[in-house]
Design a protein around this motif. Structure first.
Motif, PDB file in Angstrom:
ATOM      1  N   GLN A 114      27.432  75.900  52.277  1.00 30.01           N
ATOM      2  CA  GLN A 114      26.144  74.644  52.430  1.00 30.01           C
ATOM      3  C   GLN A 114      25.484  75.071  52.037  1.00 30.01           C
ATOM      4  O   GLN A 114      24.287  74.917  51.580  1.00 30.01           O
ATOM      5  CB  GLN A 114      26.087  74.460  53.688  1.00 30.01           C
ATOM      6  N   PHE A 115      24.463  76.294  52.274  1.00 25.20           N
ATOM      7  CA  PHE A 115      23.791  77.106  51.833  1.00 25.20           C
ATOM      8  C   PHE A 115      23.239  77.063  50.734  1.00 25.20           C
ATOM      9  O   PHE A 115      22.360  77.092  49.907  1.00 25.20           O
ATOM     10  CB  PHE A 115      23.558  77.947  52.641  1.00 25.20           C
ATOM     11  N   VAL A 116      24.106  77.719  49.662  1.00 23.26           N
ATOM     12  CA  VAL A 116      24.781  77.878  48.823  1.00 23.26           C
ATOM     13  C   VAL A 116      23.568  76.596  47.747  1.00 23.26           C
ATOM     14  O   VAL A 116      23.601  76.740  47.279  1.00 23.26           O
ATOM     15  CB  VAL A 116      25.797  78.648  48.000  1.00 23.26           C
ATOM     16  N   VAL A 117      24.625  76.039  48.344  1.00 29.19           N
ATOM     17  CA  VAL A 117      24.814  74.541  47.515  1.00 29.19           C
ATOM     18  C   VAL A 117      23.009  73.877  47.438  1.00 29.19           C
ATOM     19  O   VAL A 117      22.789  73.368  46.631  1.00 29.19           O
ATOM     20  CB  VAL A 117      25.690  73.111  47.955  1.00 29.19           C
ATOM     21  N   LYS A 118      22.823  73.881  48.948  1.00 26.57           N
ATOM     22  CA  LYS A 118      21.752  73.814  49.444  1.00 26.57           C
ATOM     23  C   LYS A 118      20.453  74.287  48.112  1.00 26.57           C
ATOM     24  O   LYS A 118      19.457  74.032  47.800  1.00 26.57           O
ATOM     25  CB  LYS A 118      20.913  74.052  50.875  1.00 26.57           C
ATOM     26  N   MET A 119      20.550  75.748  48.151  1.00 23.16           N
ATOM     27  CA  MET A 119      20.009  76.920  47.490  1.00 23.16           C
ATOM     28  C   MET A 119      19.899  76.264  45.991  1.00 23.16           C
ATOM     29  O   MET A 119      18.992  76.671  45.269  1.00 23.16           O
ATOM     30  CB  MET A 119      20.539  78.196  47.426  1.00 23.16           C
ATOM     31  N   GLY A 120      20.870  75.962  45.732  1.00 21.72           N
ATOM     32  CA  GLY A 120      21.589  75.432  44.384  1.00 21.72           C
ATOM     33  C   GLY A 120      20.325  74.119  43.345  1.00 21.72           C
ATOM     34  O   GLY A 120      19.858  74.559  42.637  1.00 21.72           O
ATOM     35  N   GLN A 121      20.547  73.110  44.195  1.00 24.44           N
ATOM     36  CA  GLN A 121      19.475  71.833  44.150  1.00 24.44           C
ATOM     37  C   GLN A 121      18.540  72.368  44.411  1.00 24.44           C
ATOM     38  O   GLN A 121      17.551  72.046  43.619  1.00 24.44           O
ATOM     39  CB  GLN A 121      20.266  70.952  45.858  1.00 24.44           C
ATOM     40  N   ALA A 122      17.909  72.821  45.638  1.00 24.98           N
ATOM     41  CA  ALA A 122      16.639  74.012  45.474  1.00 24.98           C
ATOM     42  C   ALA A 122      15.306  74.133  44.049  1.00 24.98           C
ATOM     43  O   ALA A 122      14.892  74.059  43.642  1.00 24.98           O
ATOM     44  CB  ALA A 122      15.907  74.046  46.267  1.00 24.98           C
ATOM     45  N   GLN A 123      16.645  75.119  43.293  1.00 21.26           N
ATOM     46  CA  GLN A 123      16.318  75.901  42.389  1.00 21.26           C
ATOM     47  C   GLN A 123      16.921  74.943  41.705  1.00 21.26           C
ATOM     48  O   GLN A 123      16.033  74.936  40.083  1.00 21.26           O
ATOM     49  CB  GLN A 123      17.866  76.593  41.914  1.00 21.26           C
TER      50      GLN A 123
END
Length: 151
Positions: A114-123
Motif C-alpha cells: 500500500q505504501f509503495v503504491v501510494k509512493m508510485g501514485q505521488a511520483q
C-alpha cells in the motif's frame, strides 16, 4: 513468473525514486522488526549511464552517476536489495528493507505494498505536473515557403 518479476521491477523503481522522507514515514508506519543482517552494507560508487541518440539510435556514453547499493537478509530469510542514485546510505537501507518485506506473504507485505503504491501514485503525479509545465513552454517552429508570383 514473468508477471511477478515485472511487478518486482516496478516496486524497485518506485523505491529507488522515493525520497528519504517518504521512506522514513512509510517505515515508521510499517512497524517492522529490525532483525536483519547485511549481505552487502550500503556502499557508494559510480555507474556509467548510457543513452541512445533520439531514444532509439546508436548507443553513446552519457556520463557517470553516483549510486549506492546494498543487500540485507531479514531474520525470516527474505532478502532485500536496493540500488539508488546518490550517496544516501539510509535511503538505500530503507529501500532494501521494503524490498525484503514486499517479498513476504503476510500482512506486513500487504501494508508495504500500500505504501509503495501510494509512493508510485505521488511520483506519477509529480511527473505529470512537470510534464505539463514543460509542455506549456513548448514552442512549435515551422518554416513557410513563399512562392514568387510570375509577373
Amino acid at each position: 513468473m514473468r508477471h511477478e518479476i515485472e511487478q518486482r521491477q516496478r516496486w524497485m523503481a518506485i523505491l529507488a525514486r522515493a525520497s528519504r522522507e517518504e521512506l522514513e514515514l512509510a517505515y515508521a508506519d510499517l512497524a517492522v522488526d529490525l532483525d536483519f543482517r547485511w549481505l552487502r552494507m550500503p556502499e557508494s560508487g559510480l555507474a556509467l549511464v548510457r543513452g541512445r541518440a533520439g531514444g532509439t539510435g546508436s548507443l553513446f556514453n552519457l556520463g557517470e552517476v553516483t549510486m549506492t547499493r546494498c543487500a540485507l537478509k531479514m531474520s525470516d530469510g527474505t532478502t532485500g536489495f536496493a540500488f539508488i542514485l546518490g550517496r544516501d546510505r539510509r535511503r538505500a537501507e530503507l529501500a532494501a528493507i521494503f524490498d525484503a518485506v514486499l517479498r513476504r506473504a503476510d500482512e506486513k507485505a500487504a501494508s508495504a505494498l500500500q505504501f509503495v503504491v501510494k509512493m508510485g501514485q505521488a511520483q506519477a503525479a509529480r511527473r505529470e505536473l512537470k510534464s505539463r509545465k514543460a509542455a506549456s513552454t513548448k514552442v512549435n517552429f515551422f518554416a513557410m515557403t513563399r512562392g514568387m508570383s510570375p509577373e
